[in-house]
Enzyme design. Structure first.
Site, PDB file in Angstrom:
ATOM      1  CE  LYS A 213     -89.710  24.715  11.230  1.00 43.57           C
ATOM      2  NZ  LYS A 213     -89.956  23.577  10.299  1.00 43.57           N
TER       3      LYS A 213
ATOM      4  CG  ASP B 133     -93.204  24.927  11.717  1.00 43.42           C
ATOM      5  OD1 ASP B 133     -93.213  26.072  11.248  1.00 43.42           O
ATOM      6  OD2 ASP B 133     -92.977  23.914  11.022  1.00 43.42           O
TER       7      ASP B 133
ATOM      8  CB  CYS C  59     -93.889  26.914   5.103  1.00 43.40           C
ATOM      9  SG  CYS C  59     -94.958  25.463   5.103  1.00 43.40           S
TER      10      CYS C  59
ATOM     11  CB  SER D 299     -91.923  17.407  16.719  1.00 46.27           C
ATOM     12  OG  SER D 299     -92.160  18.098  17.906  1.00 46.27           O
ATOM     13  CB  ALA D 300     -93.054  14.564  12.355  1.00 44.71           C
ATOM     14  N   PRO D 301     -90.818  16.204  10.631  1.00 45.75           N
ATOM     15  CG  PRO D 301     -89.360  16.218   8.798  1.00 45.75           C
ATOM     16  CD  PRO D 301     -90.573  16.910   9.349  1.00 45.75           C
ATOM     17  N   GLY D 302     -88.598  16.451  12.300  1.00 45.27           N
ATOM     18  CA  GLY D 302     -87.612  16.616  13.360  1.00 45.27           C
ATOM     19  C   GLY D 302     -86.521  17.639  13.104  1.00 45.27           C
TER      20      GLY D 302
ATOM     21  CD  GLU E 115     -96.259  14.968  13.690  1.00 43.81           C
ATOM     22  OE1 GLU E 115     -97.282  14.880  12.964  1.00 43.81           O
ATOM     23  OE2 GLU E 115     -95.570  16.015  13.777  1.00 43.81           O
TER      24      GLU E 115
ATOM     25  CG  ASP F 101    -105.797  17.917  18.147  1.00 46.21           C
ATOM     26  OD1 ASP F 101    -105.215  19.002  18.338  1.00 46.21           O
ATOM     27  OD2 ASP F 101    -106.824  17.811  17.455  1.00 46.21           O
TER      28      ASP F 101
END
Length: 474
Positions: free
Chosen positions: A127, A190, A243, A122-125, A145, A172
């Site tokens: 999405k 992601d 990405c 999740s981080a940094p947040g 995270e 994890d």
């Protein structure tokens, strides 16, 4: 100027679609990114945000795949992260391509649905908060995270954006298939990746690119997508994104999942996700976004449906004990509801999720109770208030997330003074009003103590800024 590793160039040539050329890829990868933001519809509509910012010299160009995303141009150079509007959570500075995965995950028809959603990394947040907005702060969003240092950043952004339906975990993500087997309606993975698509933001991203490093990353991605799929309900949908640009981190990872669960995996075609999506669509129906297609970062997005249940390989873990919260008593619920309504005009969206821990009152997402004991959570929902000897003291994060009709509206100058942690002197003395919420542009900024002749600042010290970005008057 971007630095291209020749090994990367030789490798990526094999993956570049025939209708695209290497010269355009290198040319666009060497250009700076267009600044982009996403309006936070948990606090303000896009229409009202544009109306607010246009007089300040903002110009908006809609991002086709995100209904509240915009490429922006400003008449003057301003540090966006230090503007009042950013600090109060009206917008998130987010690269346009990264708005794709949440859009693919939750269609318009699913907005506001009561569902269980998992964001595995999740981080940094960016999405996570986009998903929360798409959910309308309803249902339950589990944001995980792995990095301990990034969990704090994740929570800060969730609080700033007024997210109320989220539970944070720090694991994890490979454990979710075991601990949350077939729990979630939707999962976003992601995945950690080589970051090849980020070269426009980081010119050195490919300087030391090595295919041997990528092979290790792919092994992790396969383990994570397997865990994500196991945690998904039958009929649920998974979005896998990176990405990265190579097939081995993208299509091949999805193919691995299909080979592992041939009867349960169905690839969903994303060619009609938004106007022009077909330009980046692969034969499988995935979106493989190259920088030159939409003048953006490189990105990959795949959507996968779990058409049938799968066999559970590992036994269900033992139930976690020593959950530190307990359901609030009817008396305590009545007291906190009355305090918030009388003091601030705040009406809670639900009273079912009120829990207590020591002298703290919390509001959990309404459906969270079904997950109690399944795994340990770093933070659940939001802290509403501290219990005092007499009454309560509201918490800043609750004020940011809950709508109040009773606020003192601040001017630009007053809002800047407040965010710098200073008291606000009133032009004339009036009757003291005690704890009061201050707002800017009709959206809550925080709590003050109204003393009659001034507003005493109660902004948490860790949120105080030394400087707030100002717009020069034209």
């Amino acid at each position: 100027m971007a630095h291209f590793n020749q090994n990367f160039i030789n490798s990526i040539k094999q993956d570049l679609p025939s209708h695209l050329c290497m010269e355009d890829f290198i040319s666009y990868s060497s250009k700076p990114l267009r600044p982009s933001i996403r309006v936070n519809t948990l606090k303000i509509s896009s229409k009202n945000f544009i109306k607010l910012m246009t007089p300040k010299g903002w110009h908006f160009d809609p991002i086709p795949w995100c209904e509240n995303g915009y490429w922006i141009k400003l008449d003057q150079e301003v540090q966006l992260g230090n503007t009042i509007e950013h600090l109060q959570g009206l917008f998130y500075i987010q690269e346009a391509s990264s708005m794709l995965p949440p859009t693919a995950l939750l269609s318009v028809e699913q907005h506001d649905a009561q569902q269980y959603v998992l964001d595995m990394a999740s981080a940094p947040g960016s999405k996570t908060t986009q998903i929360a907005a798409l959910m309308g702060n309803k249902g339950l969003l589990v944001a995980n995270e792995y990095s301990a240092s990034r969990v704090k950043v994740l929570h800060a952004n969730i609080a700033r954006m007024g997210v109320a339906n989220c539970a944070l975990t720090h694991f994890d993500a490979r454990v979710f298939g075991e601990y949350m087997f077939e729990i979630f309606d939707s999962v976003l993975l992601d995945a950690p990746c080589s970051g090849e698509g980020t070269i426009r933001k980081d010119p050195d991203a490919l300087k030391n690119w090595d295919n041997n490093d990528v092979k290790g990353i792919v092994d992790t991605q396969k383990a994570l997508i397997d865990s994500a799929f196991q945690s998904l309900k039958a009929g649920g949908e998974l979005v896998y994104s990176t990405c990265a640009l190579s097939r081995q981190e993208n299509q091949n990872v999805c193919d691995y999942l299909k080979q592992r669960y041939p009867d349960a995996v169905e690839f969903i075609n994303l060619s009609s996700l938004f106007p022009g999506a077909d330009k980046s669509c692969t034969e499988e129906g995935f979106l493989h976004v190259w920088p030159q297609i939409y003048d953006s970062e490189g990105f990959f997005v795949a959507k996968i449906k779990k058409v049938s249940s799968i066999e559970r390989v590992l036994p269900e873990p033992k139930k976690q004990k020593n959950f530190p919260f307990e359901k609030a008593s009817a008396k305590k619920i009545a007291e906190i509801v009355e305090y918030l309504k009388t003091s601030f005009g705040i009406v809670l969206p639900s009273e079912n999720g009120i829990y207590v821990r020591d002298a703290e009152v919390w509001l959990f997402p309404e459906d969270f109770h079904k997950l109690i004991g399944k795994m340990r959570f770093q933070r659940i929902g939001m802290k509403l208030a501290d219990v005092l000897k007499k009454g309560f003291k509201v918490k800043h994060e609750a004020v940011l997330a809950l709508t109040s009709p009773n606020t003192i509206e601040l001017t630009d100058d007053e809002a800047q003074v407040f965010l710098m942690g200073r008291d606000i002197t009133l032009s004339e003395k009036v009757k003291p009003q005690g704890e009061t919420i201050v707002s800017y542009a009709g959206v809550s900024l925080g709590v003050v103590k109204h003393l009659g002749n001034k507003l005493k600042n109660n902004l948490p010290r860790d949120l105080v800024k030394d400087k707030i970005a100002r717009y020069e008057q034209s």
